[in-house]
Scaffold this active site. Structure first.
Site, mmCIF file in Angstrom:
data_model
loop_
_atom_site.group_PDB
_atom_site.id
_atom_site.type_symbol
_atom_site.label_atom_id
_atom_site.label_comp_id
_atom_site.label_asym_id
_atom_site.label_seq_id
_atom_site.Cartn_x
_atom_site.Cartn_y
_atom_site.Cartn_z
ATOM 1 C CB ALA A 193 -0.918 -0.006 1.223
ATOM 2 C CG HIS A 194 -0.358 4.971 -1.537
ATOM 3 N ND1 HIS A 194 -0.853 6.172 -1.097
ATOM 4 C CD2 HIS A 194 -1.322 4.423 -2.308
ATOM 5 C CE1 HIS A 194 -2.066 6.360 -1.579
ATOM 6 N NE2 HIS A 194 -2.385 5.315 -2.324
ATOM 7 N N GLY A 195 1.214 5.055 2.043
ATOM 8 C CA GLY A 195 0.755 5.828 3.176
ATOM 9 C C GLY A 195 1.107 7.287 3.008
ATOM 10 N N GLY A 196 0.881 8.041 4.068
ATOM 11 C CA GLY A 196 1.122 9.465 4.007
ATOM 12 C C GLY A 196 2.583 9.818 3.782
ATOM 13 N N GLY A 198 4.906 7.500 2.344
ATOM 14 C CA GLY A 198 5.577 6.716 1.316
ATOM 15 C C GLY A 198 4.969 5.359 1.071
ATOM 16 C CD1 TRP A 199 5.621 4.520 -3.344
ATOM 17 C CD2 TRP A 199 4.040 2.939 -3.301
ATOM 18 N NE1 TRP A 199 4.762 4.785 -4.369
ATOM 19 C CE2 TRP A 199 3.779 3.823 -4.377
ATOM 20 C CE3 TRP A 199 3.180 1.870 -3.084
ATOM 21 C CZ2 TRP A 199 2.695 3.661 -5.225
ATOM 22 C CZ3 TRP A 199 2.098 1.702 -3.928
ATOM 23 C CH2 TRP A 199 1.861 2.590 -4.988
ATOM 24 C CE LYS A 216 4.857 4.817 6.803
ATOM 25 N NZ LYS A 216 5.615 6.019 6.427
ATOM 26 C CG ASP A 318 -2.346 9.863 10.310
ATOM 27 O OD1 ASP A 318 -3.411 10.504 10.247
ATOM 28 O OD2 ASP A 318 -1.855 9.260 9.340
#
Length: 783
Positions: A193-196, A198-199, A216, A318
């Site tokens: 997945a990708h997050g805030g 990065g990948w 990450k 977050d």
């Protein structure tokens, strides 16, 4: 039989070796009878042979009854042929292998009150993205948060480039490919997945048995702030050790094809389902949201983890459904990319708009900003929160959201957690958990009417019951005397002194405390509990003016303290100012939405106010308190009174019947139920079944006072006479309270009641009046 343990040789007696104490293997115990044992031991995945069981053999045990089949078959065959020296059964009982209908407590969340569906661990390889790509709608600049990489004129947006607003470089393409070896240890399997920041990649750890790990990386390798955030993770996350927080294994760097070294955090792989995915599945199935109890249980499970981070001086920043994952029956915080030290004044703060507290840009991360994100997350899980510019907006109102109208305490909880003023929010995750647990109890009890009492960290138990009995009046003094008292802070300098001091008025208490008070102030500092106790003393002697005077003196010392509002509400109640009392108690309810005490106080004030709208509010609060905790008997009697007042006799009797037989108010509740059933009924509303039901209730009572017995029997017999006088006749000739159900029998019973009351009366004129009534009611006879 001889023991075959190495170095032993002792004899087997009663199933165990007399030398080493070992229970021999099943094959050894069978001995010469082995040949006669059927060769039909169930294999893995075969059906269980236990009588009446339909389970399957998994890992050597039945997944339904828990039996070990090989041991059962061999032992049962051997024991049927043996001389009795072996154990009679080889059946084993194991915890955690049964799939019986009785649920394991381990699988229950929310203080063990909520059964949450278990989710299987996901095979890591099935979670790999086939075509890793960031949707254009989710491409934002990491610096100014403006949209980037969007398509125009039918052409797709760029996945790499520079932000047209601030010029910061952006890149949404994965930097790692399948087979890449990172840090000489981690082999990449693909993108998850990708997050805030990065990948996120899946990889195997070649140095530790090829275990699955997660890498990450940065969203933008040229973003200095993002790189600094990653380095902050490296420093902070090494300290984090909590079972509900993803474990950080390592931090490595890898130089990409462009020659730029990129940092990667190596985390444990949590093969589960995020709360966002669980919510999405729920919405896809029936268009709804998570049941409130399930969502609350999830939040309660995560609050200790957030509190743990706070104890380290860290803020998660977050918290949202995306970042909480459930595996089997365990929840974990994942994606620690936004974690930051609360005293960090320089690093960028990362989070999600719609969840972040509005003041975080000015205040930085605080416990209050963390509380806000938790409140917003809970709201998103249980109801539709309006969106603005693609982000969640303000919470809906009960007028438009039925869930909030049904669960008022949940609404109050969300309001306090997400209040615009940080000072109004809960002060800690522990306080938040206390109140949310109380809210959960109320939510569950509202759904199934099963009480779920719990210990309060703020109030003691009710001191008395107001409004109990058939003719008891609800007065301000009775309410104040019955309401729970705030618990004394054991760490207060005056706590020990108060525990050993008695006095009924403020003056007497001050005199008793005077000698010890100087010592307390000298040795341990000023006490807050002693002035509050003096306020309570003024209330106990019904002196609201004195209580108000003392409360005014504490306003500067304890600004905003909920206890001042609690006691001021009682003072206003004693003074007859019901509107002001309601305002004060409502403020306590807003601060402590999970506590029953302020709801009980609000119900009493609303009942005393008497207006129709106030009566509806009183019924709602009485009902909530009683459903949740049957220790608050005042709520049962109050709810019954209000139901009876609006003509709902059946509902009133139903709630009185819920008073437990072990309660000191059990008899009063049963007598009140009879009174409710019969009082004021015209003959047209009376019936034989109703009279016999009331009579049976009276016969089952155990009353020591002949006066009470006569009174309650008289209520039933008087109703029976009214019914008979209207020309009605019984269909069954069974007696009622020991007399025949006809004019002569009922009149004879009433005569006895009046004469019993006369004998119990101490007043001569009352006795005369009761005897006259007995003579008037007695059946007429002819000579």
């Amino acid at each position: 039989m001889i023991c075959h343990e190495p170095g032993c040789g002792g004899a087997i007696e009663d199933g165990y070796c007399v030398v080493c104490g070992t229970a021999p293997a099943e094959a050894t115990m069978v001995s010469e009878h082995t040949a006669s044992v059927p060769d039909s031991v169930p294999t893995e995945d075969s059906a269980c042979a236990e009588p009446g069981c339909a389970g399957t053999i998994v890992e050597g045990y039945c997944d339904e009854c828990g039996t070990a089949p090989a041991a059962r078959t061999a032992t049962s065959a051997a024991s049927s042929r043996s001389t009795g020296t072996a154990r009679a059964s080889g059946r084993s009982v194991r915890t955690g292998r049964s799939s019986s209908s009785k649920a394991s407590v381990r699988g229950r969340l929310g203080a063990g009150m909520v059964e949450v569906p278990r989710l299987p661990r996901i095979d890591p390889t099935t979670a790999i993205m086939a075509d890793p790509e960031v949707a254009e709608s989710k491409r934002f600049c990491g610096k100014c948060e403006q949209s980037v990489g969007r398509g125009r004129d039918g052409e797709p947006g760029r996945t790499e480039g520079f932000c047209p607003n601030c010029g910061t470089r952006f890149s949404f393409t994965p930097k790692l490919s399948r087979g890449d070896l990172i840090g000489g240890q981690y082999e990449v399997a693909g993108c998850l997945a990708h997050g805030g920041l990065g990948w996120i990649y899946l990889a195997t750890d070649r140095n530790v048995s090829d275990r699955w790990v997660v890498l990450k990386g940065l969203l933008n390798s040229g973003d200095i702030d993002a790189m600094a955030a990653a380095m902050a993770e490296k420093r902070f996350l090494a300290e984090v050790e909590h079972p509900s927080i993803v474990k950080i294994h390592n931090f490595v760097e890898h130089t990409g094809p462009d020659g730029i070294a990129v940092g990667y955090i190596v985390m444990e792989y949590v093969g589960g389902t995020s709360l966002k995915q669980i919510l999405r599945a729920r919405r896809d199935t029936d268009g709804g949201y998570l049941p409130p109890a399930q969502a609350i249980a999830y939040i309660l499970e995560m609050l200790p983890a957030l509190g743990y981070l706070h104890s380290l001086g860290l803020a998660y920043c977050d918290f949202k459904p995306d970042n909480v994952m459930q595996t089997d029956e365990q929840l974990k915080l994942i994606d620690l990319g936004a974690v930051i030290a609360m005293d960090d004044q320089d690093s960028n703060i990362y989070g999600t708009i719609g969840y972040q507290a509005p003041e975080i840009a000015e205040s930085g991360p605080t416990v209050a900003t963390e509380i806000y994100t938790v409140g917003r997350t809970l709201a998103v899980l249980v109801m539709q929160v309006p969106q603005r510019d693609g982000h969640f907006g303000d919470l809906p109102a009960p007028a438009t959201e039925t869930l909030l109208a049904k669960y008022d305490s949940l609404h109050r909880f969300l309001l306090r957690a997400t209040d615009a003023d940080p000072e109004v929010r809960f002060s800690s995750m522990e306080e938040m958990a206390d109140q949310l647990t109380g809210v959960l109890r109320e939510v569950l009890s509202a759904d199934d009417a099963v009480p779920r009492p719990g210990m309060s960290a703020y109030f003691g138990p009710p001191r008395a019951v107001f409004g109990a009995g058939t003719h008891a009046l609800v007065t301000p003094g009775a309410v104040v005397a019955a309401l729970p008292v705030p618990l004394v802070d054991p760490g207060d300098s005056g706590a020990a002194l108060l525990a050993t001091t008695v006095g009924s008025t403020p003056t007497e208490l001050e005199s008793a405390l005077e000698a010890g008070l100087r010592s307390v102030l000298t040795k341990r500092g000023e006490s807050m509990e002693i002035p509050l106790r003096l306020v309570r003393a003024a209330l106990e002697v019904a002196d609201p003016a004195e209580a108000e005077r003392r409360l005014d003196g504490l306003a500067e010392t304890l600004p905003g303290d909920w206890r001042l509002a609690w006691y001021r509400g009682q003072a206003r109640l004693l003074a007859g100012d019901f509107g002001a009392a309601h305002t004060e108690f409502d403020a306590v309810y807003a601060a402590l939405p999970g506590e029953p005490a302020p709801k009980l106080a609000l119900a009493a004030v609303a009942e005393l106010a008497g207006a129709e709208s106030a009566t509806r509010e009183a019924s709602r609060y009485y009902d909530t308190v009683w459903r949740t905790d049957h220790a608050f008997a005042s709520a049962a009697f109050g709810l019954a009174r209000l139901r009876q007042a609006r003509g709902d006799r059946q509902g009133a009797v139903a709630v009185l019947d819920q008073v437990d037989v072990a309660s000191a108010l059990y008899t009063e509740a049963r007598i009140a139920a009879v009174e409710t059933m019969l009082a004021g009924r015209p003959s047209t509303e009376l019936s034989e079944p109703l009279l016999r039901d009331a009579g049976g209730r009276v016969e089952r009572l155990r009353l020591d006072s002949k006066h009470r017995v006569a009174q309650v029997r008289m209520r039933v017999l008087d109703a029976a006479l009214t019914w008979l006088s209207a020309g009605k006749a019984p269909s069954v000739h069974d007696p009622l309270l020991g007399v025949s159900l006809d004019q002569d029998g009922v009149r004879t019973g009433l005569e006895r009641c009046y004469r019993d009351l006369a004998r119990e009366s101490d007043d001569m004129w009352t006795r005369f009046e009761l005897v006259d009534r007995a003579n008037a009611i007695r059946p007429r006879t002819t000579l």
